[in-house]
Design an enzyme around this catalytic site. Structure first.
Site, PDB file in Angstrom:
ATOM      1  N   ASP A  60       3.558  12.604   9.615  1.00  0.00           N
ATOM      2  CA  ASP A  60       2.461  11.662   9.741  1.00  0.00           C
ATOM      3  C   ASP A  60       1.595  11.683   8.480  1.00  0.00           C
ATOM      4  O   ASP A  60       1.262  12.751   7.968  1.00  0.00           O
ATOM      5  CB  ASP A  60       1.630  12.102  10.964  1.00  0.00           C
ATOM      6  CG  ASP A  60       0.570  11.100  11.334  1.00  0.00           C
ATOM      7  OD1 ASP A  60       0.931   9.977  11.694  1.00  0.00           O
ATOM      8  OD2 ASP A  60      -0.630  11.441  11.265  1.00  0.00           O
ATOM      9  N   GLU A  83       5.632   9.446   6.060  1.00  0.00           N
ATOM     10  CA  GLU A  83       4.893   8.188   6.182  1.00  0.00           C
ATOM     11  C   GLU A  83       3.922   8.082   5.008  1.00  0.00           C
ATOM     12  O   GLU A  83       3.023   8.900   4.861  1.00  0.00           O
ATOM     13  CB  GLU A  83       4.097   8.161   7.490  1.00  0.00           C
ATOM     14  CG  GLU A  83       3.409   6.823   7.709  1.00  0.00           C
ATOM     15  CD  GLU A  83       2.209   6.872   8.659  1.00  0.00           C
ATOM     16  OE1 GLU A  83       1.888   5.833   9.242  1.00  0.00           O
ATOM     17  OE2 GLU A  83       1.578   7.940   8.784  1.00  0.00           O
TER      18      GLU A  83
HETATM   19  C1  GLC Z   1      -0.342   7.529  11.250  1.00  0.00           C
HETATM   20  C2  GLC Z   1       0.097   7.175  12.651  1.00  0.00           C
HETATM   21  C3  GLC Z   1      -1.055   6.561  13.395  1.00  0.00           C
HETATM   22  C4  GLC Z   1      -2.161   7.588  13.478  1.00  0.00           C
HETATM   23  C5  GLC Z   1      -2.558   8.050  12.083  1.00  0.00           C
HETATM   24  C6  GLC Z   1      -3.422   9.278  12.136  1.00  0.00           C
HETATM   25  O1  GLC Z   1      -0.597   6.417  10.486  1.00  0.00           O
HETATM   26  O2  GLC Z   1       1.205   6.328  12.588  1.00  0.00           O
HETATM   27  O3  GLC Z   1      -0.698   6.132  14.672  1.00  0.00           O
HETATM   28  O4  GLC Z   1      -3.268   7.018  14.132  1.00  0.00           O
HETATM   29  O5  GLC Z   1      -1.445   8.391  11.290  1.00  0.00           O
HETATM   30  O6  GLC Z   1      -2.703  10.394  12.572  1.00  0.00           O
END
Ligand code: GLC
Length: 559
Positions: free
Chosen positions: A217, A284
């Site tokens: 994440d 991500e």
């Molecule tokens: C990422 C996740 C999202 C979350 C954020 C904070 O972007 O995909 O859903 O709210 O991180 O953890």
């Protein structure tokens, strides 16, 4: 001549040499919304176990599940208060272990959503850290004195990714605390070696439980500028998938630090302690390919196996734009790197809604996604075309919606992307029974089910040969069974591309498969008519023409 197509012919065996993660297909489950078995209106781990046969039958080989560990659920699991236990809403450790067993028994894999960047502000570490300036965890998070005479102004101008200010004042410490996302998600301080070790041990804990890899994440935010320098200004207000320049500043000092790329290599070493079978890391991050590819390969060292490429979401659904996108991704992620195109997830609008509700386009996109080079990710429900369910900001349960509740609704309605992420997290539509079979009659689903669930649901689409769901099944199975499609090289057939057509080949050991996509609303001349059709988005095919939004996988030169 008109002939029906079927993908069951000409299927060769899967390439045994490619690493499993390069040829896999991933189904992303948002656990709250998938299948509720205990009648509380919230999906659970038992529900996932009960639906594994469905996923296996579609041909998915890997699942990624959004977080299900202990959490106050302010960001529905992305705010973790204990990394080592399961939230009772979803089940318990025994059930999780059963899930791993059930997956592995089916030869399927599990990708665990690892939130390394931040914890919940209710995590014991944070409570301790926030309590004073001199406790053992005082330096586990990012704290800084404020500016101004009284120290009440934030230390710098940083904005968080969710649009809010990045600093929150804590009177107990008379200091500001930094959050890259929402104010209740304090960032861990990775410059403190104890933090790094503690979080590497969290990774080891789950690897020991048998998970096959991690989705990382918001990995772009793992480090910040050591001197916490302010960000330079920019003219851009609205976030985009292309860069981290938003809210009138370039987030260059709180995101995508060189140290973050080194971190990817360190984490790789941790994960490589577990190599039977090999585990994977998928990160991500938004940002330019040139920069974010450094998560995967940097200074001659391997890091993550893949990084999400969000640019795919906002690329216009046009042959020319898709061709350019492919060229960019192929340029930056040549083999042995691999591109991972993102078309949807639990933060973004539903695929079918972005495509204007068109099933034809959704089939074409699926054909593209499962035949281009990369690891395909499908967000739950996109295989049946669950639409964005409009839920007014003011009724939003999502923390981002709550934060933006003051914005006029008419502005939100005009945008294709969502501020209220509830709109893409509504329950899975299993059948036409009440609550679409997501939960029992008497339960109240945590979010409303899409109104048109009697028309759009799994049971119905399984029974319709030409449904979107059955198309997914065909294209996934074709990909799984065809080495050229799951691990071959990709060549764009520029000479066949046009304003309407995107054409490319997938090649493996001299065997060539060609993909032709008519991305226009017009009927066009088929540029490769001397070919055997293995699969088409359309039920009936003409030899010399491609119908509007028709896509095909063909073997050239074979009738
Ligand atoms: C990422 C996740 C999202 C979350 C954020 C904070 O972007 O995909 O859903 O709210 O991180 O953890």
């Amino acid at each position: 001549m008109v002939r029906p197509t079927d993908c069951s012919e000409s299927i060769s065996s899967t390439n045994p040499d490619a690493e499993w993660w390069k040829k896999t297909t991933v189904y992303h489950i948002y656990p709250r919304s998938f299948y509720d078995t205990n009648g509380d209106g919230i999906g659970d781990i038992q529900g996932i176990i009960e639906k594994l046969d469905y996923l296996q039958d579609l041909g998915f080989e890997t699942i990624w599940i959004s977080p299900f560990t202990q959490s106050p659920q302010k960001d529905f699991g992305y705010d973790i208060s204990d990394y080592h236990s399961i939230s009772p809403q979803y089940g318990n450790m025994a059930l999780f272990e059963k899930l791993v067993q059930e997956l592995h028994r089916r030869n399927m894999k599990l990708v665990f959503d690892l939130v390394l960047n931040h914890t919940s502000d209710e995590h014991a570490w944070f409570k301790e850290s926030a309590s004073s300036r001199n406790n053992p965890k005082a330096d586990w998070y990012i704290w800084k004195d404020g500016k101004g005479k009284k120290g009440t102004k934030p230390p710098n101008n940083w904005r968080a990714m969710a649009g809010n200010k990045a600093w929150t004042y804590y009177p107990e410490r008379k200091q500001f605390n930094y959050t890259a996302f929402l104010p209740f998600q304090p960032d861990l301080n990775y410059r403190n070696p104890e933090v790094k070790q503690a979080m590497f041990d969290v990774a080891r804990f789950w690897l020991n439980k048998g998970v096959d890899g991690f989705r990382l994440d918001i990995i772009s935010a793992i480090y910040e500028d050591p001197d916490l320098r302010s960000n330079p200004p920019s003219l851009r207000l609205i976030p985009s998938d292309k860069s981290l320049t938003i809210f009138f500043q370039n987030l260059k000092n709180n995101f995508l630090q060189e140290k973050s790329f080194e971190f990817a290599t360190e984490l790789r070493n941790v994960v490589d302690e577990f190599d039977n079978p090999k585990r994977i890391l998928i990160g991500e991050s938004h940002g330019e390919e040139e920069l974010i590819k450094k998560f995967c390969y940097n200074n001659g060292r391997n890091g993550l196996n893949a990084i999400f490429l969000f640019k795919a979401i906002s690329t216009p659904f046009k042959a020319k734009s898709y061709r350019e996108m492919l060229m960019t991704f192929e340029k930056h992620f040549p083999d042995p790197l691999i591109p991972t195109l993102v078309f949807a997830n639990h933060d973004r609008t539903r695929v079918i809604t972005r495509l204007g509700g068109s099933i034809e386009k959704a089939k074409l996109l699926a054909l593209f996604q499962f035949t281009c080079r990369g690891i395909p990710f499908t967000y739950f429900g996109d295989e049946i075309g669950i639409p964005r369910v409009r839920i007014p900001l003011k009724q939003g349960k999502d923390a981002i919606a709550i934060q933006h509740g003051w914005l006029p609704q008419f502005l939100i309605d005009r945008s294709i992307e969502i501020l209220n992420r509830d709109e893409c997290r509504t329950p899975m539509l299993w059948n036409e029974k009440s609550n679409a079979g997501f939960c029992t009659d008497s339960a109240k689903p945590w979010l409303p089910v899409a109104e048109n669930f009697k028309d759009i649901n799994v049971e119905k689409q399984l029974a319709e040969p030409c449904s979107l769901l059955n198309f997914y099944k065909k294209v996934i199975r074709l990909r799984n069974a065809t080495p050229a499609l799951n691990s071959g090289s990709l060549e764009i057939a520029h000479e066949l591309c046009s304003k309407a057509i995107l054409a490319y080949s997938r090649i493996f050991h001299g065997t060539k498969y060609m993909v032709l996509l008519n991305m226009s609303r017009s009927r066009v001349k088929n540029p490769v008519h001397n070919a055997e059709i293995l699969l088409s988005t359309h039920h009936q095919n003409e030899v010399h023409q491609l119908q509007p939004f028709e896509g095909r996988v063909v073997i050239p030169g074979r009738q």
